[in-house]
Design a protein around this motif. Structure first.
Motif, PDB file in Angstrom:
ATOM      1  N   ARG A  25     -10.410   0.766  -7.172  1.00 43.91           N
ATOM      2  CA  ARG A  25     -11.003  -0.141  -6.190  1.00 43.91           C
ATOM      3  C   ARG A  25     -10.581  -1.586  -6.450  1.00 43.91           C
ATOM      4  O   ARG A  25     -10.285  -2.340  -5.514  1.00 43.91           O
ATOM      5  CB  ARG A  25     -12.522  -0.012  -6.231  1.00 43.91           C
ATOM      6  N   LEU A  26     -10.523  -1.995  -7.719  1.00 42.35           N
ATOM      7  CA  LEU A  26     -10.086  -3.353  -8.046  1.00 42.35           C
ATOM      8  C   LEU A  26      -8.633  -3.576  -7.663  1.00 42.35           C
ATOM      9  O   LEU A  26      -8.267  -4.646  -7.155  1.00 42.35           O
ATOM     10  CB  LEU A  26     -10.295  -3.619  -9.542  1.00 42.35           C
ATOM     11  N   ARG A  27      -7.789  -2.535  -7.911  1.00 42.39           N
ATOM     12  CA  ARG A  27      -6.382  -2.671  -7.511  1.00 42.39           C
ATOM     13  C   ARG A  27      -6.245  -2.770  -6.001  1.00 42.39           C
ATOM     14  O   ARG A  27      -5.403  -3.513  -5.492  1.00 42.39           O
ATOM     15  CB  ARG A  27      -5.584  -1.472  -8.045  1.00 42.39           C
ATOM     16  N   LEU A  28      -7.069  -2.026  -5.280  1.00 45.91           N
ATOM     17  CA  LEU A  28      -7.026  -2.101  -3.816  1.00 45.91           C
ATOM     18  C   LEU A  28      -7.434  -3.485  -3.322  1.00 45.91           C
ATOM     19  O   LEU A  28      -6.786  -4.056  -2.436  1.00 45.91           O
ATOM     20  CB  LEU A  28      -7.938  -1.032  -3.220  1.00 45.91           C
ATOM     21  N   ILE A  29      -8.507  -4.011  -3.891  1.00 44.61           N
ATOM     22  CA  ILE A  29      -8.951  -5.357  -3.497  1.00 44.61           C
ATOM     23  C   ILE A  29      -7.898  -6.393  -3.831  1.00 44.61           C
ATOM     24  O   ILE A  29      -7.586  -7.278  -3.019  1.00 44.61           O
ATOM     25  CB  ILE A  29     -10.290  -5.683  -4.181  1.00 44.61           C
ATOM     26  N   ASP A  30      -7.322  -6.293  -5.036  1.00 44.47           N
ATOM     27  CA  ASP A  30      -6.309  -7.258  -5.447  1.00 44.47           C
ATOM     28  C   ASP A  30      -5.068  -7.162  -4.570  1.00 44.47           C
ATOM     29  O   ASP A  30      -4.486  -8.178  -4.174  1.00 44.47           O
ATOM     30  CB  ASP A  30      -5.956  -7.038  -6.916  1.00 44.47           C
ATOM     31  N   GLY A  31      -4.663  -5.937  -4.254  1.00 40.27           N
ATOM     32  CA  GLY A  31      -3.502  -5.776  -3.385  1.00 40.27           C
ATOM     33  C   GLY A  31      -3.749  -6.307  -1.983  1.00 40.27           C
ATOM     34  O   GLY A  31      -2.870  -6.929  -1.375  1.00 40.27           O
ATOM     35  N   THR A  35      -1.772  -9.348  -0.158  1.00 39.47           N
ATOM     36  CA  THR A  35      -1.133  -9.174   1.152  1.00 39.47           C
ATOM     37  C   THR A  35      -1.610 -10.221   2.150  1.00 39.47           C
ATOM     38  O   THR A  35      -0.819 -10.789   2.913  1.00 39.47           O
ATOM     39  CB  THR A  35      -1.430  -7.767   1.689  1.00 39.47           C
ATOM     40  N   ILE A  36      -2.919 -10.491   2.152  1.00 37.78           N
ATOM     41  CA  ILE A  36      -3.464 -11.477   3.090  1.00 37.78           C
ATOM     42  C   ILE A  36      -2.915 -12.865   2.800  1.00 37.78           C
ATOM     43  O   ILE A  36      -2.511 -13.597   3.719  1.00 37.78           O
ATOM     44  CB  ILE A  36      -5.004 -11.464   3.025  1.00 37.78           C
ATOM     45  N   THR A  37      -2.891 -13.260   1.530  1.00 34.86           N
ATOM     46  CA  THR A  37      -2.369 -14.586   1.187  1.00 34.86           C
ATOM     47  C   THR A  37      -0.880 -14.694   1.493  1.00 34.86           C
ATOM     48  O   THR A  37      -0.413 -15.739   1.973  1.00 34.86           O
ATOM     49  CB  THR A  37      -2.621 -14.878  -0.291  1.00 34.86           C
ATOM     50  N   PHE A  38      -0.126 -13.619   1.244  1.00 34.50           N
ATOM     51  CA  PHE A  38       1.306 -13.645   1.566  1.00 34.50           C
ATOM     52  C   PHE A  38       1.522 -13.774   3.072  1.00 34.50           C
ATOM     53  O   PHE A  38       2.381 -14.531   3.532  1.00 34.50           O
ATOM     54  CB  PHE A  38       1.969 -12.378   1.039  1.00 34.50           C
ATOM     55  N   ALA A  39       0.716 -13.034   3.851  1.00 39.64           N
ATOM     56  CA  ALA A  39       0.834 -13.124   5.309  1.00 39.64           C
ATOM     57  C   ALA A  39       0.478 -14.517   5.806  1.00 39.64           C
ATOM     58  O   ALA A  39       1.116 -15.047   6.724  1.00 39.64           O
ATOM     59  CB  ALA A  39      -0.063 -12.073   5.962  1.00 39.64           C
ATOM     60  N   ALA A  40      -0.545 -15.140   5.195  1.00 41.85           N
ATOM     61  CA  ALA A  40      -0.909 -16.496   5.596  1.00 41.85           C
ATOM     62  C   ALA A  40       0.222 -17.475   5.297  1.00 41.85           C
ATOM     63  O   ALA A  40       0.531 -18.361   6.113  1.00 41.85           O
ATOM     64  CB  ALA A  40      -2.185 -16.920   4.879  1.00 41.85           C
ATOM     65  N   ALA A  41       0.858 -17.334   4.121  1.00 37.99           N
ATOM     66  CA  ALA A  41       1.958 -18.229   3.770  1.00 37.99           C
ATOM     67  C   ALA A  41       3.154 -18.029   4.689  1.00 37.99           C
ATOM     68  O   ALA A  41       3.783 -19.000   5.145  1.00 37.99           O
ATOM     69  CB  ALA A  41       2.362 -18.002   2.311  1.00 37.99           C
ATOM     70  N   VAL A  42       3.461 -16.759   5.000  1.00 37.36           N
ATOM     71  CA  VAL A  42       4.598 -16.482   5.884  1.00 37.36           C
ATOM     72  C   VAL A  42       4.320 -16.970   7.299  1.00 37.36           C
ATOM     73  O   VAL A  42       5.219 -17.439   8.007  1.00 37.36           O
ATOM     74  CB  VAL A  42       4.925 -14.977   5.863  1.00 37.36           C
ATOM     75  N   SER A  43       3.056 -16.875   7.734  1.00 36.55           N
ATOM     76  CA  SER A  43       2.716 -17.317   9.082  1.00 36.55           C
ATOM     77  C   SER A  43       2.996 -18.805   9.277  1.00 36.55           C
ATOM     78  O   SER A  43       3.369 -19.233  10.376  1.00 36.55           O
ATOM     79  CB  SER A  43       1.254 -17.012   9.389  1.00 36.55           C
ATOM     80  N   VAL A  44       2.830 -19.593   8.211  1.00 36.59           N
ATOM     81  CA  VAL A  44       3.143 -21.023   8.310  1.00 36.59           C
ATOM     82  C   VAL A  44       4.628 -21.216   8.608  1.00 36.59           C
ATOM     83  O   VAL A  44       5.011 -22.011   9.486  1.00 36.59           O
ATOM     84  CB  VAL A  44       2.747 -21.745   7.010  1.00 36.59           C
ATOM     85  N   LEU A  45       5.472 -20.472   7.907  1.00 36.03           N
ATOM     86  CA  LEU A  45       6.912 -20.568   8.156  1.00 36.03           C
ATOM     87  C   LEU A  45       7.273 -20.077   9.550  1.00 36.03           C
ATOM     88  O   LEU A  45       8.137 -20.659  10.223  1.00 36.03           O
ATOM     89  CB  LEU A  45       7.671 -19.760   7.098  1.00 36.03           C
ATOM     90  N   VAL A  46       6.606 -19.013  10.001  1.00 40.79           N
ATOM     91  CA  VAL A  46       6.885 -18.490  11.337  1.00 40.79           C
ATOM     92  C   VAL A  46       6.499 -19.503  12.412  1.00 40.79           C
ATOM     93  O   VAL A  46       7.251 -19.743  13.370  1.00 40.79           O
ATOM     94  CB  VAL A  46       6.141 -17.157  11.539  1.00 40.79           C
ATOM     95  N   ILE A  47       5.328 -20.099  12.258  1.00 39.62           N
ATOM     96  CA  ILE A  47       4.887 -21.104  13.237  1.00 39.62           C
ATOM     97  C   ILE A  47       5.826 -22.303  13.240  1.00 39.62           C
ATOM     98  O   ILE A  47       6.218 -22.806  14.302  1.00 39.62           O
ATOM     99  CB  ILE A  47       3.445 -21.539  12.924  1.00 39.62           C
ATOM    100  N   LEU A  48       6.206 -22.775  12.040  1.00 38.07           N
ATOM    101  CA  LEU A  48       7.136 -23.902  11.954  1.00 38.07           C
ATOM    102  C   LEU A  48       8.472 -23.552  12.595  1.00 38.07           C
ATOM    103  O   LEU A  48       9.051 -24.358  13.339  1.00 38.07           O
ATOM    104  CB  LEU A  48       7.325 -24.304  10.495  1.00 38.07           C
TER     105      LEU A  48
END
Length: 330
Positions: A25-31, A35-48
């Motif tokens: 369960r901890l590995r699932l939460i961490d993963g 994933t969410i933080t990576f998607a948020a970071a990539v979304s900034v580049l996509v929007i730019l």
């Protein structure tokens, strides 16, 4: 005793599956979090990237029609569809230069006063006042500048500057002409007032982060307050101060409504700071809703692309300066 031993043994046998489920369960939460933080970071580049593509696509017709003349001429005639961006570029750079020339030294001195000289009972009111200045909407600055500040300058400061620098060869050109009240100088002063809270707040925060032991050691050696500030505080906090200055410059370059009210919105380049002018953001705000024809609209989008490039270059230079400063320190 035997029953207790059996229960402990059974608990020991059943604990590994529970531990494995917990770890899973901890590995699932961490993963998921990764994933969410990576998607948020990539979304900034996509929007730019989307913004850049949209600006280039919208500006392409004007750039193809006028070429380099769009950057080197100041004509702006929607009737004949002849457009040049030199006047808005000039107004943007000059007003930002005026604003930073005034706001940076005043902001740093105010921050120095708040951290080194100000009595404790006065620090909080001044700090709150600075934060309130930063929170005032830009349109309020524009209305105040048009109806209060511009008439004040027209009857006081501008005639004094004309009389003072009239006999001086170069300065007489910078302060020539009738005192309109509105103009490039007024827009620069309004921008300076708007940028001042950002420079002051960030400078104050980084000055307060200087370790007290460094300042106490300098005072123990007999240094004055100015010497401590000049040789201890500024070198320690120069990275943060530079970042605050660049943040204020970015605000000055892109400010729209306040400048639109007080700059005069004239598409021409004048050697006098008292004459009306325009900026990129003011031109777009004034004319985008009235733009008829693809070439007119494309020219306004091209102005937005130029402002984006100017801001990007400024931030890149600031980042490079910060990297060099950090490299020298580290």
């Amino acid at each position: 005793m035997v029953d207790l031993a059996l229960r402990d043994a059974s608990a020991a046998v059943s604990s590994p599956p529970d531990r494995l489920r917990l770890l899973g369960r901890l590995r699932l939460i961490d993963g998921s979090f990764r994933t969410i933080t990576f998607a948020a970071a990539v979304s900034v580049l996509v929007i730019l990237g989307g913004v850049i593509v949209a600006l280039i696509e919208g500006a392409l017709p004007a750039l193809q029609a006028f070429g380099l003349d769009f950057l080197t001429t100041s004509r702006w005639n929607p009737v004949t569809e002849k457009f040049g961006a030199l006047a808005p570029i000039y107004g943007t750079l000059v007003t930002s230069l005026i604003a930073m020339t005034i706001a940076v030294p005043f902001g740093i001195l105010i921050a120095m006063f708040l951290t080194e000289l100000c009595p404790m009972w006065l620090r909080r009111p001044i700090g709150i006042a600075i934060e309130l200045l930063a929170g005032i909407p830009s349109i309020i600055y524009g209305i105040w500048g048009l109806f209060v500040f511009a008439p004040f300058l027209q009857h006081t400061l501008q005639p004094a500057l004309i009389d003072l620098f009239g006999p001086v060869p170069i300065l007489s050109t910078l302060f020539a002409g009738p005192p309109y009240g509105i103009g490039v100088l007024t827009a620069g002063l309004i921008l300076a007032i708007m940028v001042l809270p950002f420079v002051t707040s960030i400078s104050r925060d980084v000055f307060e982060a200087v370790p007290p032991v460094l300042k106490e050691a300098a005072y123990g050696l007999g240094c004055t307050t100015w010497e401590v500030f000049r040789h201890v505080v500024i070198p320690f906090a120069r990275v943060g101060v530079t970042g605050g200055v660049m943040l204020g410059l970015g605000r000055a370059l892109g400010e729209t409504m306040a400048v639109t009210f007080v700059i005069g919105n004239a598409h021409r380049i004048s050697g006098s700071l008292l004459a009306p002018g325009t900026t990129i953001s003011a031109t777009i705000a004034n004319e985008f809703t009235e733009a008829l024809g693809d070439l007119y609209t494309s020219s306004l989008v091209a102005l937005g692309l130029i402002l984006f490039v100017i801001t990007f270059v400024v931030l890149a230079i600031a980042r490079y300066m910060l990297m060099r400063i950090e490299r020298k320190i580290g």
